[in-house]
Design a protein around this motif. Structure first.
Motif, mmCIF file in Angstrom:
data_model
loop_
_atom_site.group_PDB
_atom_site.id
_atom_site.type_symbol
_atom_site.label_atom_id
_atom_site.label_comp_id
_atom_site.label_asym_id
_atom_site.label_seq_id
_atom_site.Cartn_x
_atom_site.Cartn_y
_atom_site.Cartn_z
ATOM 1 N N LEU A 178 37.388 39.079 43.894
ATOM 2 C CA LEU A 178 37.180 37.891 44.489
ATOM 3 C C LEU A 178 37.646 36.652 44.769
ATOM 4 C CD1 LEU A 178 33.144 39.387 45.237
ATOM 5 C CD2 LEU A 178 35.493 39.905 46.328
ATOM 6 N N GLU A 179 37.967 36.113 42.999
ATOM 7 C CA GLU A 179 38.479 35.058 43.329
ATOM 8 C C GLU A 179 39.903 35.582 43.077
ATOM 9 O OE1 GLU A 179 37.454 31.786 42.205
ATOM 10 O OE2 GLU A 179 35.851 32.711 43.587
ATOM 11 N N ASN A 180 40.713 36.711 43.044
ATOM 12 C CA ASN A 180 41.965 37.470 42.832
ATOM 13 C C ASN A 180 42.827 35.987 41.273
ATOM 14 O OD1 ASN A 180 42.311 38.207 44.905
ATOM 15 N ND2 ASN A 180 42.468 36.142 46.148
ATOM 16 N N ARG A 181 41.819 36.678 40.571
ATOM 17 C CA ARG A 181 41.796 35.987 39.452
ATOM 18 C C ARG A 181 41.305 36.377 37.776
ATOM 19 N NH1 ARG A 181 38.919 31.623 37.396
ATOM 20 N NH2 ARG A 181 37.509 30.454 39.228
ATOM 21 N N PRO A 182 41.706 36.547 36.851
ATOM 22 C CA PRO A 182 40.779 37.226 35.680
ATOM 23 C C PRO A 182 40.049 36.224 34.900
ATOM 24 C CG PRO A 182 42.682 37.085 35.144
ATOM 25 C CD PRO A 182 43.002 36.843 36.381
ATOM 26 N N LEU A 183 38.180 36.361 35.123
ATOM 27 C CA LEU A 183 38.087 35.231 34.703
ATOM 28 C C LEU A 183 37.281 35.696 33.239
ATOM 29 C CD1 LEU A 183 35.196 35.476 37.571
ATOM 30 C CD2 LEU A 183 36.960 33.280 37.668
ATOM 31 N N GLN A 184 37.226 34.065 33.216
ATOM 32 C CA GLN A 184 37.181 33.768 31.451
ATOM 33 C C GLN A 184 35.635 34.297 31.324
ATOM 34 O OE1 GLN A 184 38.040 29.922 30.652
ATOM 35 N NE2 GLN A 184 40.429 30.464 29.967
ATOM 36 N N CYS A 185 35.442 34.734 30.118
ATOM 37 C CA CYS A 185 34.175 35.478 29.355
ATOM 38 C C CYS A 185 34.132 35.646 27.669
ATOM 39 C CB CYS A 185 33.769 36.685 30.211
ATOM 40 S SG CYS A 185 34.809 37.964 29.575
ATOM 41 N N ALA A 186 33.154 36.065 27.119
ATOM 42 C CA ALA A 186 33.306 35.962 25.704
ATOM 43 C C ALA A 186 32.649 37.505 25.418
ATOM 44 C CB ALA A 186 32.477 35.161 24.745
ATOM 45 N N LEU A 187 32.939 38.631 25.001
ATOM 46 C CA LEU A 187 31.641 39.643 24.716
ATOM 47 C C LEU A 187 30.859 39.519 22.759
ATOM 48 C CD1 LEU A 187 31.849 42.804 25.223
ATOM 49 C CD2 LEU A 187 33.660 42.853 24.079
#
Length: 380
Positions: free
Chosen positions: A138-147
């Protein structure tokens, strides 16, 4: 009750907080930010090849996430962790540019808040992955995250069998893979080696990401536990990192003060407090403090804790009630005990660790219950 032993008598105990406290206040937390930074510097020395982040969940373990976060940021700390989203939103007001991870991750309906406040979730299961990937579309970009990978604690994190490789997380901007040690405060516990081995099995699939395994206790394990980023919390606040074994490498940062509101003389054989759990064994002089369990002073300290008044110890008598505590000041000079004077309940000679050990709990449980009624004073 006798004065403290000679080594303590040479410490020149303070008789009141270092700043002028409003007359309306019954208790005060004196928090030394300079010492928190010293503890941070010690951590950096212990793990020179890793980044030291700061875990400031539960309002910075009760010490104040905002002022502590600002002090650590100014000292060079760049990465912060909190447990829940609301904690991250509050901390973002102070730390406008630093990295803030949300350990609880992303839950349905929280995606926009995470994006709006530039907060990075730690993904703990496949449902979070789907939510965050959809939000990225929806933001047209990969969102940062940790696993977060569960290596044996069974609290949060993906199961290892569900993590074959990083390609499973396409559509995300993965920055870090992490796990959490269950027994880092017990250096010889076999669980530490088991979790390290499990982590070592999975991280080859995430070569380009930062790796994180250790908390404060992990600082004192073998350097192979350190990886790229360490996530200390309790050590910043002078709490013992290894289940009270040996001297504490960190310095105490807290003085907890309580104000005397009344002093009375009581004959031998009289009872004190709710439930009449204590009976005076002599003619006694008692001081009532305007601080109780509503302020975080555990009821378990009833009839066994003590406070410091200048160079003297004064035992707590009877049950600690919601707003008041009673101490025996029979052997304390009257010049030190009067309405409006102060006593110390926590200091470098009676730390939160000491109190916790005496009532079979942990120092973090005590620190997070330090109540909002307590006046907070930060020493820079």
């Amino acid at each position: 009750m006798r004065p403290l032993s000679k080594p303590l008598l040479n410490q020149n105990f303070s008789l009141s907080p270092k700043a002028v406290i409003p007359a309306t206040e019954m208790g005060c937390l004196e928090i030394n930010l300079k010492t928190i930074v010293k503890n941070y510097q010690l951590m950096k020395d212990l793990a020179p090849h890793a980044e030291i982040s700061a875990v400031l969940k539960a309002d910075g373990y009760g010490f104040g996430a905002s002022p502590v976060g600002k002090a650590l940021r100014d000292a060079g700390c760049k990465t912060f962790f909190v447990a829940h989203l609301d904690e991250g939103i509050a901390l973002r007001k102070t730390l406008q540019n630093e990295k803030i991870y949300i350990l609880t991750g992303v839950l349905p309906g929280t995606e926009n808040e995470l994006i709006q406040h530039n907060l990075t979730p730690v993904l703990n299961h496949a449902g979070m992955y789907e939510l965050w990937k959809t939000a990225g579309h929806l933001e047209n970009r990969p969102l940062q995250c940790a696993l977060h990978i569960d290596t044996g604690m069974h609290r949060l994190g993906f199961e290892m069998k569900d993590i074959p490789n990083a390609r499973c997380f396409e559509g995300l901007s993965l920055e870090m893979v992490m796990s959490h040690l269950a027994c880092s405060q017990i250096p010889g516990h076999p669980m530490n080696a088991q979790q390290l081995a499990a982590f070592q099995k999975v991280i080859p699939h995430f070569q380009r990401l930062q790796k994180s395994l250790s908390d404060t206790g992990g600082l004192f394990l073998n350097p192979e536990y350190h990886y790229d980023i360490i996530r200390p919390g309790l050590g910043f606040f002078g709490m013992h990192p290894q289940s009270l074994e040996g001297p504490n490498p960190f310095q105490n940062v807290l003085t907890l003060w309580g104000k005397i509101i009344q002093v009375r003389s009581v004959p031998k054989g009289e009872t004190v407090g709710y439930g009449a759990t204590f009976k005076t064994k002599r003619h006694s002089r008692l001081a009532t403090l305007g601080i109780g369990f509503a302020d975080g002073l555990s009821r378990d300290l009833s009839n066994q804790g003590h406070v410091f008044i200048g160079d003297f110890k004064a035992p707590i008598l009877g049950r600690i009630s919601m707003d008041y505590s009673v101490v025996d000041v029979s052997d304390v000079p009257e010049s030190l005990c009067y309405p409006g004077s102060w006593v110390q309940l926590v200091n470098e000679h009676q730390t939160l660790d000491d109190l916790a050990l005496s009532i079979n709990t942990i120092s973090r449980e005590l620190s997070i219950h330090l109540g909002s009624r307590l006046y907070r004073m930060y020493e820079n």
